[in-house]
Design an enzyme around this catalytic site. Sequence first.
Site, mmCIF file in Angstrom:
data_model
loop_
_atom_site.group_PDB
_atom_site.id
_atom_site.type_symbol
_atom_site.label_atom_id
_atom_site.label_comp_id
_atom_site.label_asym_id
_atom_site.label_seq_id
_atom_site.Cartn_x
_atom_site.Cartn_y
_atom_site.Cartn_z
ATOM 1 N N LYS A 128 0.853 -1.195 0.000
ATOM 2 C CA LYS A 128 0.000 0.000 0.000
ATOM 3 C C LYS A 128 0.879 1.232 0.000
ATOM 4 O O LYS A 128 2.019 1.180 0.454
ATOM 5 C CB LYS A 128 -0.864 0.014 1.265
ATOM 6 N N ASP A 168 -6.989 4.299 -4.568
ATOM 7 C CA ASP A 168 -7.651 4.190 -3.262
ATOM 8 C C ASP A 168 -8.266 5.580 -3.053
ATOM 9 O O ASP A 168 -8.468 6.297 -4.044
ATOM 10 C CB ASP A 168 -6.629 3.818 -2.169
ATOM 11 N N THR A 212 -15.271 -2.746 -7.016
ATOM 12 C CA THR A 212 -15.310 -2.812 -5.545
ATOM 13 C C THR A 212 -16.758 -2.731 -5.061
ATOM 14 O O THR A 212 -17.193 -3.533 -4.219
ATOM 15 C CB THR A 212 -14.453 -1.698 -4.914
HETATM 16 N N1 GLU Z 1 -7.458 0.274 -2.911
HETATM 17 C C1 GLU Z 1 -8.180 -0.924 -3.198
HETATM 18 C C2 GLU Z 1 -8.173 -1.826 -1.978
HETATM 19 O O1 GLU Z 1 -8.198 -1.330 -0.855
HETATM 20 C C3 GLU Z 1 -7.748 -1.577 -4.504
HETATM 21 C C4 GLU Z 1 -6.313 -1.949 -4.591
HETATM 22 C C5 GLU Z 1 -5.877 -2.465 -5.975
HETATM 23 O O2 GLU Z 1 -6.678 -2.538 -6.875
HETATM 24 O O3 GLU Z 1 -4.685 -2.790 -6.073
HETATM 25 O O4 GLU Z 1 -8.182 -3.020 -2.050
#
Ligand code: GLU
Length: 447
Positions: A128, A168, A212
């Site tokens: 992250k 994100d 998502t």
């Molecule tokens: N930010 C998203 C999460 O919390 C997606 C991360 C991604 O697609 O790599 O899973």
Amino acid sequence: MNAKEYVGQVIEDLVKNNPGEVEFHAAAYEVLNSLIPVVEKNPVYMEEGILERIVEPERVIMFRVPWIDDSGKVRVNKGYRVQFNSAIGPYKGGLRLHPSVNLSIIKFLGFEQIFKNSLTTLPIGGGKGGSNFDPKGKSDREIMRFCQSFMTELSKHIGPNVDVPAGDIGVGGREIGYMYGQYKKLKNAFENGVLTGKGLTYGGSLARKEATGYGLVYFVNEMLKDNNIDLKDKRVVISGSGNVAIYATEKATELGAKVVALSDSSGYIYDEEGIDLAIVKEIKEVKRGRIKEYLNYRPKAVYTEGCKGIWTIKCDIALPCATQNEIDADSAKILIENSVIAVGEGANMPSTLEAQKLFIENKILFAPAKAANAGGVATSALEMSQNSLRMSWTFEEVDGKLKDIMKNIYYNSKNAAEEYGNSGNLIVGANIAGFLKVANAMLEQGI
Ligand code: GLU
């Protein structure tokens, strides 16, 4: 030392060695405590020190991000990338741009990502990143200059087989585009598998934007069906109005539920007749405005300043899709008093540990973030596959795979909870199911 003592020791050391990182402590506490029965059954995880290894990031990168604002003034932000675990695939996880970002928040998100990514069944490790840059009120050119500067440093540490960032909070298609443009220039190569959430013209995947939110609703629907409850005609409250909230609203509405509230960081709107999503998309995706502006289109709706009050609205299903710790014990109690049936977490760790405990004790159907919101990163992994193949799949193909993945995550979490003596507790089940694959890969790869 028994399993409980071992977990206690790892938590104690973690708090001592990472002082003040409260969000990271909370995330680790939740996962590690779920793993006691797993270590009891398989002492090899203790003998080989898997838990103390898994809570330590493989690498933490922190850097300066200088940029120039529209008035010509020099600005400096902090940049982060935490490469947490690469046992089962390249580091994978989003980039968050928000003034609240600090090392603790990035570590908590990176830690969660390890297990979430494992749950997807796809080959992605956990990572992250982000910055304390505040995109609110910035011009398009300022966003571009910031993203270019951020990528100038980040590009040294990522790659399609190394680490694959995505969006994100504060990072969507526009930001990914600017970052990819800079990456391509620096590398002098068209390596588009380095980022996901890209635009469709240069390797993005259909259905990634929706994934998502859609995935969250697929998961919650599966959980409801398994308990003989129909999503149709249920009243739903959703916090947030970003990518996750918008597409959760779209899918829930499509499946016959009525979404009556949405929010942003200033306040929330309540529309008794059901949220008109076209208006929200216009405000948020086109104008990049505030949710309050909904009233300009629908004067009958009600706007309330502040975010917490959204959880006092009576609903059957609550989908927190804004940010961490948005549902505390007080809000959880109100939701329970108002007879909420199910809570599905679209944001990362939106319920505090106390709130989670209340939901479980009161037998509320609870879909924890790392399982319920894994559809985004799962579809990112599908985007990586398409980039490797130099092909693109149709919306229906990607959406079909997403549906299957969410169903599998639900049953894998449910079955793991059952197997380890905590039937019905998807928090524990998701942690265990996510952990096992990563832990076994770590065992096989040696110390
Ligand atoms: N930010 C998203 C999460 O919390 C997606 C991360 C991604 O697609 O790599 O899973």
